[in-house]
Design a protein around this motif. Structure first.
Motif, mmCIF file in Angstrom:
data_model
loop_
_atom_site.group_PDB
_atom_site.id
_atom_site.type_symbol
_atom_site.label_atom_id
_atom_site.label_comp_id
_atom_site.label_asym_id
_atom_site.label_seq_id
_atom_site.Cartn_x
_atom_site.Cartn_y
_atom_site.Cartn_z
ATOM 1 N N GLU A 1 0.608 -12.868 -5.650
ATOM 2 C CA GLU A 1 0.282 -12.576 -6.979
ATOM 3 C C GLU A 1 0.154 -11.128 -7.049
ATOM 4 O OE1 GLU A 1 -3.253 -14.389 -9.430
ATOM 5 O OE2 GLU A 1 -3.939 -13.392 -7.941
ATOM 6 N N ALA A 2 -0.355 -10.454 -6.070
ATOM 7 C CA ALA A 2 -0.451 -8.870 -5.956
ATOM 8 C C ALA A 2 0.852 -8.480 -6.421
ATOM 9 C CB ALA A 2 -1.155 -8.247 -4.699
ATOM 10 N N ARG B 1 -2.598 -15.121 -3.187
ATOM 11 C CA ARG B 1 -2.852 -13.907 -3.614
ATOM 12 C C ARG B 1 -2.158 -12.729 -3.437
ATOM 13 N NH1 ARG B 1 -8.578 -14.533 -4.003
ATOM 14 N NH2 ARG B 1 -8.728 -12.219 -4.538
ATOM 15 N N GLU C 1 -7.564 -0.645 -4.753
ATOM 16 C CA GLU C 1 -8.623 -1.612 -4.495
ATOM 17 C C GLU C 1 -8.358 -2.986 -4.131
ATOM 18 O OE1 GLU C 1 -12.857 -3.157 -6.372
ATOM 19 O OE2 GLU C 1 -11.657 -1.381 -7.335
ATOM 20 N N ARG C 2 -7.118 -3.714 -5.081
ATOM 21 C CA ARG C 2 -6.587 -4.785 -4.933
ATOM 22 C C ARG C 2 -6.131 -4.862 -3.549
ATOM 23 N NH1 ARG C 2 -3.213 -4.369 -8.854
ATOM 24 N NH2 ARG C 2 -4.395 -5.276 -10.311
ATOM 25 N N GLU D 1 -7.390 0.966 -9.075
ATOM 26 C CA GLU D 1 -7.386 -0.477 -9.258
ATOM 27 C C GLU D 1 -6.326 -1.089 -8.340
ATOM 28 O OE1 GLU D 1 -5.520 -3.300 -12.668
ATOM 29 O OE2 GLU D 1 -6.979 -1.532 -13.400
ATOM 30 N N ARG D 2 -5.286 -0.520 -8.346
ATOM 31 C CA ARG D 2 -4.329 -0.989 -7.406
ATOM 32 C C ARG D 2 -4.548 -0.977 -5.851
ATOM 33 N NH1 ARG D 2 0.495 2.396 -9.703
ATOM 34 N NH2 ARG D 2 1.979 0.815 -8.284
ATOM 35 N N THR E 1 -9.047 -5.363 -1.034
ATOM 36 C CA THR E 1 -9.621 -6.655 -1.420
ATOM 37 C C THR E 1 -9.009 -7.781 -0.511
ATOM 38 O OG1 THR E 1 -10.705 -6.115 -3.313
ATOM 39 C CG2 THR E 1 -10.532 -8.377 -2.577
ATOM 40 N N LEU E 2 -7.515 -7.626 -0.559
ATOM 41 C CA LEU E 2 -6.492 -8.687 -0.057
ATOM 42 C C LEU E 2 -6.738 -8.507 1.604
ATOM 43 C CD1 LEU E 2 -3.481 -8.313 -2.352
ATOM 44 C CD2 LEU E 2 -5.193 -10.604 -2.039
ATOM 45 N N ASP F 1 0.893 -1.231 0.026
ATOM 46 C CA ASP F 1 0.098 0.017 -0.092
ATOM 47 C C ASP F 1 0.852 1.241 -0.009
ATOM 48 O OD1 ASP F 1 -2.168 1.432 0.055
ATOM 49 O OD2 ASP F 1 -2.904 1.003 1.981
ATOM 50 N N ILE G 1 2.025 -8.800 -9.798
ATOM 51 C CA ILE G 1 1.180 -7.970 -10.796
ATOM 52 C C ILE G 1 2.074 -6.499 -10.826
ATOM 53 C CG2 ILE G 1 -0.663 -6.483 -11.023
ATOM 54 C CD1 ILE G 1 -2.505 -8.787 -10.065
ATOM 55 N N GLU G 2 2.531 -6.071 -9.486
ATOM 56 C CA GLU G 2 3.240 -4.757 -9.290
ATOM 57 C C GLU G 2 4.639 -5.097 -10.293
ATOM 58 O OE1 GLU G 2 2.373 -1.802 -8.303
ATOM 59 O OE2 GLU G 2 0.334 -2.510 -8.034
#
Length: 257
Positions: free
Chosen positions: A164-165, A161, A139-140, A136-137, A143-144, A123, A168-169
């Motif tokens: 995975e985040a 998960r 919110e991801r 979007e980022r 959610t986690l 974050d 993506i980054e």
């Protein structure tokens, strides 16, 4: 006195005939008794043979059953040895599983705080990074955070998960991307991201173009001479044009208009 003549031929013949007849009858009776005894002996022998046959059959069946029983006993002994080996192995596995469960409990006590720290760091990283796909980022990550509190999701899935985040980054730094979204004043613009090196946007209904200055955390207007290069970069990112060299200003190190 008159003397009988016993030597009369007829009388003698009758006597002899009677004797022979009596002898024949005696012999016939004796022969009948012999034949009857023989028949009785044969019957007794047949009964004895039948008993012998029954005993032999029973003995053969008993021997066959004994052979089968011995075979079954041998198989049971082999099965018991195998079963004991399996039980021994299961006991070993049980001890191993119990140890693993204890290790998992220890790991879970450590991994939950670790994942929370990872999300906090992610974050903070997004907040300090170039402001692309910001909602979007963020919110991801949100959610986690909710996923970590779910009892229906396994620890391994939660950790997967989170990783995975991070993946993506990481990919953002290796790719270029063009996307359409609102800017700070609500205007729809086309954004162009070049890895994590630079971020630009171009107005849809104007020739205005801007670049993000990471040092000052502000959008800086670019010279109109970069308009063509930005449009070309957007086409490349959308795979509408073949990759080529782009001449773009880096606002963090160069001058802006």
């Amino acid at each position: 006195m008159v003397k009988s003549k016993l030597t009369h031929p007829v009388v003698l013949s009758m006597i002899l005939s009677t004797g022979f007849l009596l002898t024949s009858l005696v012999q016939a009776n004796a022969l009948g008794e012999v034949l009857e005894q023989e028949a009785s002996n044969l019957s007794t022998a047949k009964k004895s043979q039948n008993k012998i046959d029954i005993i032999y059959d029973e003995k053969s069946e008993a021997i066959n059953e004994l052979r089968i029983t011995k075979s079954e006993i041998n198989q049971l002994e082999i099965y018991n040895r195998q079963l004991m080996a399996i039980i021994s192995d299961q006991k070993t596995q049980k001890l191993s599983f119990e140890k693993q469960l204890k290790d998992i409990e220890v790991t879970q006590r450590g991994i939950m705080p670790l994942m929370e720290r990872m999300l906090t760091m992610l974050d903070q990283f997004i907040e300090l990074d170039l402001p692309f796909l910001l909602e979007e980022r963020q919110e991801r990550v949100a959610t986690l955070r909710g996923l970590l509190l779910s009892s229906e999701v396994t620890i391994s899935e939660k950790f997967r998960r989170v990783l995975e985040a991070y993946q993506i980054e990481l990919e953002y730094g290796r790719t270029i991307e063009a996307y359409r979204a609102k800017n700070a004043d609500g205007t729809i613009v086309d954004y162009l991201r070049l890895g994590r090196v630079a971020l630009y946007y171009v107005g849809l209904n104007s020739s205005d173009s801007f670049a993000w200055n990471q040092k000052s955390k502000t959008w800086l207007e670019l010279d109109s001479s970069y308009q063509a290069a930005l449009n070309k970069g957007i086409q490349i990112a959308r795979k509408q044009s073949a990759p080529s060299l782009l001449e773009l200003q880096m606002p963090s190190i160069g001058e802006v208009k």
